[in-house]
Design a protein around this motif. Structure first.
Motif, PDB file in Angstrom:
ATOM      1  N   LYS A 299       0.829  -1.206   0.000  1.00  0.00           N
ATOM      2  CA  LYS A 299       0.000   0.000   0.000  1.00  0.00           C
ATOM      3  C   LYS A 299       0.863   1.255   0.000  1.00  0.00           C
ATOM      4  N   ALA A 300       1.942   1.227   0.765  1.00  0.00           N
ATOM      5  CA  ALA A 300       2.858   2.374   0.800  1.00  0.00           C
ATOM      6  C   ALA A 300       3.505   2.586  -0.559  1.00  0.00           C
ATOM      7  N   SER A 301       3.919   1.503  -1.210  1.00  0.00           N
ATOM      8  CA  SER A 301       4.516   1.596  -2.535  1.00  0.00           C
ATOM      9  C   SER A 301       3.518   2.172  -3.539  1.00  0.00           C
ATOM     10  N   LEU A 302       2.277   1.721  -3.464  1.00  0.00           N
ATOM     11  CA  LEU A 302       1.229   2.270  -4.338  1.00  0.00           C
ATOM     12  C   LEU A 302       1.035   3.762  -4.096  1.00  0.00           C
ATOM     13  N   ALA A 303       0.987   4.157  -2.840  1.00  0.00           N
ATOM     14  CA  ALA A 303       0.772   5.567  -2.509  1.00  0.00           C
ATOM     15  C   ALA A 303       1.939   6.435  -2.974  1.00  0.00           C
ATOM     16  N   VAL A 304       3.160   5.988  -2.689  1.00  0.00           N
ATOM     17  CA  VAL A 304       4.339   6.753  -3.095  1.00  0.00           C
ATOM     18  C   VAL A 304       4.422   6.802  -4.623  1.00  0.00           C
ATOM     19  N   GLY A 305       4.161   5.674  -5.270  1.00  0.00           N
ATOM     20  CA  GLY A 305       4.166   5.649  -6.737  1.00  0.00           C
ATOM     21  C   GLY A 305       3.130   6.581  -7.329  1.00  0.00           C
ATOM     22  N   ALA A 306       1.939   6.600  -6.765  1.00  0.00           N
ATOM     23  CA  ALA A 306       0.876   7.487  -7.259  1.00  0.00           C
ATOM     24  C   ALA A 306       1.269   8.948  -7.095  1.00  0.00           C
ATOM     25  N   VAL A 307       1.903   9.288  -5.978  1.00  0.00           N
ATOM     26  CA  VAL A 307       2.341  10.675  -5.760  1.00  0.00           C
ATOM     27  C   VAL A 307       3.410  11.050  -6.782  1.00  0.00           C
ATOM     28  N   PHE A 308       4.362  10.157  -7.027  1.00  0.00           N
ATOM     29  CA  PHE A 308       5.382  10.432  -8.038  1.00  0.00           C
ATOM     30  C   PHE A 308       4.748  10.635  -9.415  1.00  0.00           C
ATOM     31  N   LEU A 309       3.781   9.796  -9.770  1.00  0.00           N
ATOM     32  CA  LEU A 309       3.090   9.976 -11.051  1.00  0.00           C
ATOM     33  C   LEU A 309       2.397  11.327 -11.113  1.00  0.00           C
ATOM     34  N   LEU A 310       1.714  11.692 -10.071  1.00  0.00           N
ATOM     35  CA  LEU A 310       1.021  12.977 -10.028  1.00  0.00           C
ATOM     36  C   LEU A 310       2.001  14.132 -10.168  1.00  0.00           C
ATOM     37  N   VAL A 311       3.096  14.078  -9.451  1.00  0.00           N
ATOM     38  CA  VAL A 311       4.113  15.134  -9.520  1.00  0.00           C
ATOM     39  C   VAL A 311       4.699  15.213 -10.932  1.00  0.00           C
ATOM     40  N   GLY A 312       4.953  14.054 -11.533  1.00  0.00           N
ATOM     41  CA  GLY A 312       5.482  14.041 -12.901  1.00  0.00           C
ATOM     42  C   GLY A 312       4.523  14.669 -13.893  1.00  0.00           C
ATOM     43  N   ILE A 313       3.250  14.389 -13.742  1.00  0.00           N
ATOM     44  CA  ILE A 313       2.241  14.970 -14.631  1.00  0.00           C
ATOM     45  C   ILE A 313       2.118  16.471 -14.384  1.00  0.00           C
ATOM     46  N   LEU A 314       2.037  16.864 -13.111  1.00  0.00           N
ATOM     47  CA  LEU A 314       1.877  18.276 -12.775  1.00  0.00           C
ATOM     48  C   LEU A 314       3.049  19.129 -13.245  1.00  0.00           C
ATOM     49  N   GLY A 315       4.218  18.519 -13.356  1.00  0.00           N
ATOM     50  CA  GLY A 315       5.385  19.236 -13.863  1.00  0.00           C
ATOM     51  C   GLY A 315       5.238  19.679 -15.301  1.00  0.00           C
ATOM     52  N   PHE A 316       4.264  19.121 -16.011  1.00  0.00           N
ATOM     53  CA  PHE A 316       4.004  19.502 -17.401  1.00  0.00           C
ATOM     54  C   PHE A 316       2.758  20.380 -17.542  1.00  0.00           C
ATOM     55  N   VAL A 317       2.174  20.812 -16.430  1.00  0.00           N
ATOM     56  CA  VAL A 317       0.937  21.602 -16.483  1.00  0.00           C
ATOM     57  C   VAL A 317       1.258  23.071 -16.234  1.00  0.00           C
ATOM     58  N   PRO A 318       1.086  23.910 -17.277  1.00  0.00           N
ATOM     59  CA  PRO A 318       1.307  25.347 -17.085  1.00  0.00           C
ATOM     60  C   PRO A 318       0.359  25.884 -16.011  1.00  0.00           C
ATOM     61  N   GLY A 319       0.862  26.780 -15.213  1.00  0.00           N
ATOM     62  CA  GLY A 319       0.070  27.339 -14.117  1.00  0.00           C
ATOM     63  C   GLY A 319       0.426  26.656 -12.815  1.00  0.00           C
ATOM     64  N   ILE A 320       0.381  25.330 -12.808  1.00  0.00           N
ATOM     65  CA  ILE A 320       0.853  24.594 -11.629  1.00  0.00           C
ATOM     66  C   ILE A 320       2.378  24.631 -11.628  1.00  0.00           C
ATOM     67  N   THR A 321       2.941  24.607 -12.831  1.00  0.00           N
ATOM     68  CA  THR A 321       4.371  24.813 -12.997  1.00  0.00           C
ATOM     69  C   THR A 321       4.555  26.235 -13.510  1.00  0.00           C
ATOM     70  N   THR A 322       5.124  27.088 -12.661  1.00  0.00           N
ATOM     71  CA  THR A 322       5.343  28.479 -13.053  1.00  0.00           C
ATOM     72  C   THR A 322       6.557  28.569 -13.964  1.00  0.00           C
ATOM     73  N   ASN A 323       6.654  29.640 -14.707  1.00  0.00           N
ATOM     74  CA  ASN A 323       7.725  29.839 -15.695  1.00  0.00           C
ATOM     75  C   ASN A 323       7.776  28.670 -16.673  1.00  0.00           C
ATOM     76  N   TYR A 324       6.623  28.125 -16.977  1.00  0.00           N
ATOM     77  CA  TYR A 324       6.529  26.934 -17.825  1.00  0.00           C
ATOM     78  C   TYR A 324       7.227  27.141 -19.170  1.00  0.00           C
ATOM     79  N   GLU A 325       7.160  28.363 -19.675  1.00  0.00           N
ATOM     80  CA  GLU A 325       7.758  28.653 -20.987  1.00  0.00           C
ATOM     81  C   GLU A 325       9.270  28.463 -20.989  1.00  0.00           C
TER      82      GLU A 325
END
Length: 150
Positions: A17-43
């Motif tokens: 369960k911990a591995s699933l939770a940590v993995g899900a957070v890493f996936l979310l962070v990886g996706i959010l890193g490509f979202v303008p607005g959530i990632t400032t200075n995206y340009e």
């Protein structure tokens, strides 16, 4: 004629369960890193290197490579969570990798040629907390299993 199908269900262990939770957070962070607005200075997001001025949540310096590493870690966490042994390995060795990244962030000067992963001081602190936390989860959540096998 009636056939009975036996379904085998296996409860997940806490380390899985911990591995699933940590993995899900890493996936979310990886996706959010490509979202303008959530990632400032995206340009200014660069593939790699210290020239990337993109900041996840306005705090953590990221690059395309950095985001892809988060996505890969997330996928690894989810895949390895299929077994308790795999989940423990993900948390333990992933934690070691993050502690190495912490040391890397301390010894490699920002803006130098060796600074291929954009890191700022908040990234370094996060890597220390992640590394120590992942290792602690691996050890604490599998402590009783080692005794049971002995």
């Amino acid at each position: 004629m009636t056939t009975t199908t036996h379904t085998r269900t296996t409860a997940r262990t806490t380390v899985q369960k911990a591995s699933l939770a940590v993995g899900a957070v890493f996936l979310l962070v990886g996706i959010l890193g490509f979202v303008p607005g959530i990632t400032t200075n995206y340009e200014s997001l660069q593939f790699a290197g210290h020239h990337s001025e993109a900041m996840l949540l306005g705090l953590f310096q990221v690059s395309v490579l950095h985001n892809v590493v988060h996505l890969l870690f997330g996928a690894a966490g989810l895949l390895l969570a299929r077994t308790a042994t795999g989940a423990r390995a993900f948390l333990l060795y992933g934690g070691v990798i993050y502690l190495v990244l912490f040391v890397y962030g301390l010894v490699v000067p920002e803006g130098s040629a060796g600074d291929f992963v954009p890191l700022n001081s908040l990234d370094n602190i996060l890597h220390l907390v992640l590394g120590a936390g992942m290792i602690a989860l691996a050890v604490i959540l599998t402590k009783g299993r080692a005794k049971a096998r002995a």
